[in-house]
Enzyme design. Structure first.
Site, PDB file in Angstrom:
ATOM      1  N   ASP A   1       7.969   6.484   3.405  1.00 14.49           N
ATOM      2  CA  ASP A   1       7.582   7.242   2.211  1.00 14.49           C
ATOM      3  C   ASP A   1       7.670   8.724   2.551  1.00 14.49           C
ATOM      4  O   ASP A   1       6.993   9.204   3.466  1.00 14.49           O
ATOM      5  CB  ASP A   1       6.148   6.878   1.790  1.00 14.49           C
ATOM      6  CG  ASP A   1       5.715   7.543   0.474  1.00 14.49           C
ATOM      7  OD1 ASP A   1       6.518   8.313  -0.109  1.00 14.49           O
ATOM      8  OD2 ASP A   1       4.573   7.295   0.037  1.00 14.49           O
TER       9      ASP A   1
ATOM     10  N   LYS B   1       4.895   7.194   6.850  1.00 14.19           N
ATOM     11  CA  LYS B   1       5.090   8.476   6.171  1.00 14.19           C
ATOM     12  C   LYS B   1       6.060   9.305   7.008  1.00 14.19           C
ATOM     13  O   LYS B   1       5.927   9.372   8.245  1.00 14.19           O
ATOM     14  CB  LYS B   1       3.750   9.206   6.046  1.00 14.19           C
ATOM     15  CG  LYS B   1       2.786   8.522   5.091  1.00 14.19           C
ATOM     16  CD  LYS B   1       3.242   8.676   3.647  1.00 14.19           C
ATOM     17  CE  LYS B   1       2.167   8.154   2.698  1.00 14.19           C
ATOM     18  NZ  LYS B   1       2.526   8.415   1.281  1.00 14.19           N
TER      19      LYS B   1
ATOM     20  N   GLY C   1      -1.416   2.901  -3.473  1.00 18.36           N
ATOM     21  CA  GLY C   1      -2.812   3.289  -3.291  1.00 18.36           C
ATOM     22  C   GLY C   1      -2.918   4.794  -3.184  1.00 18.36           C
ATOM     23  O   GLY C   1      -1.926   5.491  -2.942  1.00 18.36           O
TER      24      GLY C   1
ATOM     25  N   LYS D   1       4.259   0.798   6.120  1.00 19.64           N
ATOM     26  CA  LYS D   1       4.869   1.980   5.490  1.00 19.64           C
ATOM     27  C   LYS D   1       4.593   3.183   6.374  1.00 19.64           C
ATOM     28  O   LYS D   1       3.461   3.468   6.735  1.00 19.64           O
ATOM     29  CB  LYS D   1       4.264   2.140   4.103  1.00 19.64           C
ATOM     30  CG  LYS D   1       4.395   3.501   3.451  1.00 19.64           C
ATOM     31  CD  LYS D   1       4.078   3.391   1.954  1.00 19.64           C
ATOM     32  CE  LYS D   1       3.387   4.626   1.418  1.00 19.64           C
ATOM     33  NZ  LYS D   1       3.061   4.509  -0.015  1.00 19.64           N
TER      34      LYS D   1
ATOM     35  N   SER E   1      -0.292   1.879   4.908  1.00 22.23           N
ATOM     36  CA  SER E   1       0.429   3.148   4.851  1.00 22.23           C
ATOM     37  C   SER E   1      -0.068   3.992   6.022  1.00 22.23           C
ATOM     38  O   SER E   1      -1.247   4.348   6.064  1.00 22.23           O
ATOM     39  CB  SER E   1       0.134   3.819   3.507  1.00 22.23           C
ATOM     40  OG  SER E   1       0.672   5.113   3.460  1.00 22.23           O
TER      41      SER E   1
END
Ligand code: OSB
Ligand code: MG
Length: 374
Positions: free
Chosen positions: A192, A166, A294, A164, A138
């Site tokens: 995300d 953000k 997570g 991923k 992430s």
């Protein structure tokens, strides 16, 4: 059988290697709340709360979790005999609303305690069948598309099986396009948004449909289901819910309303491992894939996540990156590692969570500690 006689809470301050920014805030020092359950026979069970310093992800905070455990959650387990750790969540939940992160910290530690007492691994106690967990990364919000591309390229080269990104308004379509163009069509990408958008942004979000994303995680409000159904009907990209799925009922709501096609399961968010497994089972019955999210956990919370992700329907790579992605030095030994194919190995040849606590390092990092007992 477990019977907890003492609960020790301690707060550690663990500096992240680099600050982690999401649409709702930034963290550079992870304040970790570690839970230690001490059984009548002296066996210890370890857990960790995922609560943050500020209520920017969920309403809970590390301070609030501490008080909730001291006043309400702890007294529900102290001195009580549980035949199986699956009985702990119902005992914590009867008449206590919310406080999932506080419940989860105690509930997860009781599974760890039970596994140790039974001389079995946590993954085996949960019934997980996988021997290794496909791992994603992430990546926090970066200052420019070029900086994001650099991080994403390095992550792909390191073997991560899912990247991923953000996003937030002002750091979304152009950023994602840059990464897709730089890394090519085959790299598994997702985004995300951590609640950064509203239904007014439908047309804007539809632009993300061009980038062949695995999913868009939690674009709308942190507790919304219904509006996500409207958005999902307007987008090709699968929606994955995170914040909104606070328990098995919300998973059923998502499925029946068509508010998403994937769930990010975080045991800390849903009240522990038993409700996490219940959500897993519901999704499996409905053909909804899940993955383990997570919360920048230390090696303790990571151990729980790895064990959970060994269950069959965790078919997508999880946010279970190795220790070195977050910390100069983790609080467990051995530290969590990922092989060059992007897998973390599920420890099975040791009882409990499969790693030891680095007690000297924990002592050095501890800023406060409190023990409750009978
Ligand atoms: O939304 O998944 C999230 C971290 C803190 C709060 C919320 C989230 C995250 C992450 C980090 O994405 C995932 C990780 O632990 O690597
Ligand atoms: Mg998320």
């Amino acid at each position: 059988m477990i019977r907890v006689e003492k609960i020790n809470l301690c707060e550690l301050q663990l500096p992240l290697k680099e600050p982690f920014q999401i649409s709702s805030g930034e963290v550079s020092m992870r304040r970790v709340l570690v839970v230690k359950l001490i059984d009548g026979d002296g066996t210890v069970g370890w857990g960790e709360s995922v609560a943050g310093e500020q209520p920017y992800y969920s309403p809970e905070t590390i301070e609030g979790v501490w008080i909730a455990i001291r006043n309400f959650i702890g007294p529900r387990v102290l001195g009580r005999t549980f035949e199986h750790p699956r009985d702990v969540f119902p005992a914590l939940s009867e008449d206590i609303r919310g406080n999932n992160m506080a419940k989860a910290a105690i509930e997860m530690a009781s599974w760890e305690l039970a596994a140790t007492k039974l001389s079995t691994s946590l993954a085996d106690l949960l019934g997980g069948s996988r021997s290794r967990i496909a791992t994603g990364i992430s990546i926090g919000i970066q200052q420019s598309p070029a900086m994001l591309v650099e991080k994403a390229r390095a992550s792909a080269a390191a073997g991560y099986q899912k990247i991923k990104i953000k996003i937030k308004p002002g750091a979304d379509v152009d950023y994602v396009r840059s990464v897709r163009d730089a890394l090519g069509p085959d790299v598994p990408l997702m985004v995300d948004a951590n609640n950064a958008y509203s239904l007014d942004d439908i047309e804007h979000l539809q632009q993300l449909d061009d980038f062949d994303l695995m999913m868009i995680e939690q674009p709308l409000q942190w507790d919304d289901i219904v509006r996500h159904a409207t958005l999902q009907a307007a987008m090709r990209t699968p929606i994955c819910l995170d914040e909104s799925i606070t328990g098995p009922d919300r998973a059923e709501d998502m499925i029946s309303l068509g508010a998403g096609r994937i769930i990010n399961i975080k045991p800390g968010r849903v009240g522990g491992l038993a409700p996490a497994m219940a959500i897993h089972d519901i999704c499996e019955r409905h053909g909804i894939p899940v993955w383990c999210g997570g919360m920048l956990e230390s090696g303790i919370g990571r151990a729980h996540n790895v064990a959970l992700a060994s269950l069959s329907n965790f078919s997508l790579p999880g946010d279970v990156s190795p220790s070195s992605r977050y910390w100069e030095r983790d609080i467990v030994a051995p530290e969590w590692t990922m092989d060059s194919d992007g897998f973390v190995t599920v420890p099975r040849n040791k009882s409990g969570m499969g790693v030891d606590i680095d007690r000297d390092w924990v002592d050095e990092l501890t800023v406060r500690s409190e023990t409750f007992g009978l």
